[in-house]
Design an enzyme around this catalytic site. Structure first.
Site, short mmCIF file in Angstrom:
data_model
loop_
_atom_site.label_atom_id
_atom_site.label_comp_id
_atom_site.label_asym_id
_atom_site.label_seq_id
_atom_site.Cartn_x
_atom_site.Cartn_y
_atom_site.Cartn_z
N LYS A 15 0.86 -1.20 0.00
CA LYS A 15 0.00 0.00 0.00
C LYS A 15 0.88 1.24 0.00
CE LYS A 15 -0.23 1.91 3.52
NZ LYS A 15 -0.17 2.45 4.88
N GLY A 101 5.68 1.10 6.53
CA GLY A 101 4.82 2.15 5.98
C GLY A 101 4.14 1.80 4.67
N GLY A 103 1.99 -1.05 4.31
CA GLY A 103 0.94 -2.07 4.51
C GLY A 103 1.45 -3.27 5.26
N ASP A 145 -5.24 -0.03 8.95
CA ASP A 145 -5.10 -0.05 7.49
C ASP A 145 -5.72 -1.28 6.83
OD1 ASP A 145 -3.75 2.31 7.61
OD2 ASP A 145 -1.77 1.47 7.20
O1 C5P Z 1 -4.21 0.03 14.00
P1 C5P Z 1 -2.74 -0.03 13.83
O2 C5P Z 1 -2.10 -1.04 14.75
O3 C5P Z 1 -2.33 -0.18 12.43
O4 C5P Z 1 -2.20 1.39 14.28
C1 C5P Z 1 -0.94 1.55 14.84
C2 C5P Z 1 -0.93 2.79 15.72
O5 C5P Z 1 -0.95 3.94 14.89
C3 C5P Z 1 -2.08 2.94 16.66
O6 C5P Z 1 -1.88 2.24 17.85
C4 C5P Z 1 -2.10 4.44 16.87
O7 C5P Z 1 -1.11 4.79 17.83
C5 C5P Z 1 -1.65 4.99 15.54
N1 C5P Z 1 -2.78 5.42 14.68
C6 C5P Z 1 -3.37 6.64 14.92
N2 C5P Z 1 -4.41 7.05 14.13
C7 C5P Z 1 -4.84 6.29 13.11
C8 C5P Z 1 -4.24 5.05 12.84
C9 C5P Z 1 -3.19 4.63 13.65
O8 C5P Z 1 -2.99 7.35 15.85
N3 C5P Z 1 -5.86 6.74 12.34
#
Ligand code: C5P
Length: 302
Positions: A15, A101, A103, A145
């Site tokens: 991605k 970064g 995906g 994501d």
């Molecule tokens: O959901 P995922 O584990 O991919 O997200 C990693 C971290 O990125 C989250 O724990 C959060 O700290 C941050 N994040 C965020 N806002 C988003 C997506 C991710 O702050 N929209």
């Protein structure tokens, strides 16, 4: 009822966040985003077998650093979307760098979800319906994501990553992807962000051609690029190397880094740029790629 005697292989394309604006922060700590994503013709491969126990095997050049334990994101998808008393083994062929970064784990989780759906509905090569609200919520809990990676189509994505508006007739782009071999923690990059309330992206150019898209992209940003550079100064070097290649029209970081991309007018320009970067930095992960629609699920008999 699950079809037995079949394996399903699902492609997990990288991605690319062509632009990413952070427009606010919710009280739950998550950030509001406005991002344009496209998907590469390189990625991982997830194969599910319905008749081989419950192993998780990780192979491929990027397998180092992938947890093959209960923490693995593919196990989380199976726990949520697969009936526990039905056999399911998972093969992950890992090509993308982890925590980079582009995906990675989210793309793998999305590919596993698509493959599970294909095993149940056996839709063969037909496009699957977009996941419903309940599935989207569950996928988002697994990773912000993951829902956009399930579609793996060019899209403008807003909210926390769950509001996905696919863009039809998106121009084909040619890119070089470069990662300096440093894993980056997404929460740390968000924590290092100085300004959490930035302007959203402007309206996409109309008509949308490769030329108008490039002009539009040049006027957008990745708001995570500056905080990522404070954590991994090497990213600046990556951007300079890409920007110095012949024909490069835009050099930018994807997602929370450290992978950066360069955009070019033709595939052979992207191929030559990749060779030029490899010549300077043979220790970096460098790939040329075309960002275009993919054949995501390919079922085959065992
Ligand atoms: O959901 P995922 O584990 O991919 O997200 C990693 C971290 O990125 C989250 O724990 C959060 O700290 C941050 N994040 C965020 N806002 C988003 C997506 C991710 O702050 N929209």
């Amino acid at each position: 009822m699950v079809r037995k005697g079949f394996a399903v292989t699902s492609f997990a394309p990288a991605k690319i966040n062509l632009a990413l604006h952070v427009t606010g922060q919710h009280e739950n700590g998550y950030h509001l985003l406005d991002t344009l994503v496209a998907f590469a013709d390189i990625g991982d491969r997830v194969t599910l077998h319905t008749e081989r126990g419950s192993a998780l095997r990780v192979t491929g050049p990027g397998r180092a650093g992938v947890p093959a334990s209960d923490d693995n994101i593919l196990r989380k998808v199976a726990a949520r979307f697969w009936t526990q008393d039905e056999a399911l083994s998972i093969d992950l062929e890992k090509h993308l760098p982890v925590a980079s970064g582009i995906g990675g784990g989210s793309a793998d989780a999305a590919a596993a979800y698509r493959a599970m759906k294909a095993l149940r509905t056996w839709t063969k090569r037909q496009r699957q319906d977009a996941p419903g609200r309940e599935d989207t919520d569950a996928l988002f809990q697994i990773g912000a994501d993951v829902p956009m990676c399930v579609l793996s189509e060019p899209a403008r994505v807003q909210g926390f990553g769950e509001k996905i508006a696919p863009i039809k007739d998106f121009p084909v782009l040619h890119a070089v992807l470069v990662n300096p071999g440093v894993a980056v923690s997404t929460p740390k990059v968000f924590a290092a962000l100085q300004d959490r309330v930035n302007a959203p992206m402007t309206a996409l150019s109309d008509p949308l051609t490769a030329v108008t898209l490039m002009d539009w992209l040049q006027a957008q940003r990745n708001d995570l690029q500056a905080p990522a550079i404070t954590l991994v100064p090497n990213i600046e070097d990556v951007l300079t190397r890409i920007g110095d290649t012949q024909g490069c029209r835009l050099a930018r970081m994807s997602g929370s880094g450290a992978t950066c991309f360069g955009l070019y007018g033709a595939r052979d320009e992207a191929d030559q740029a990749a060779e030029a970067v490899i010549a300077c930095r043979p220790d970096w992960w460098v790939r040329s790629s075309t960002l275009t629609g993919q054949d995501l699920v390919a079922p085959k008999p065992l």
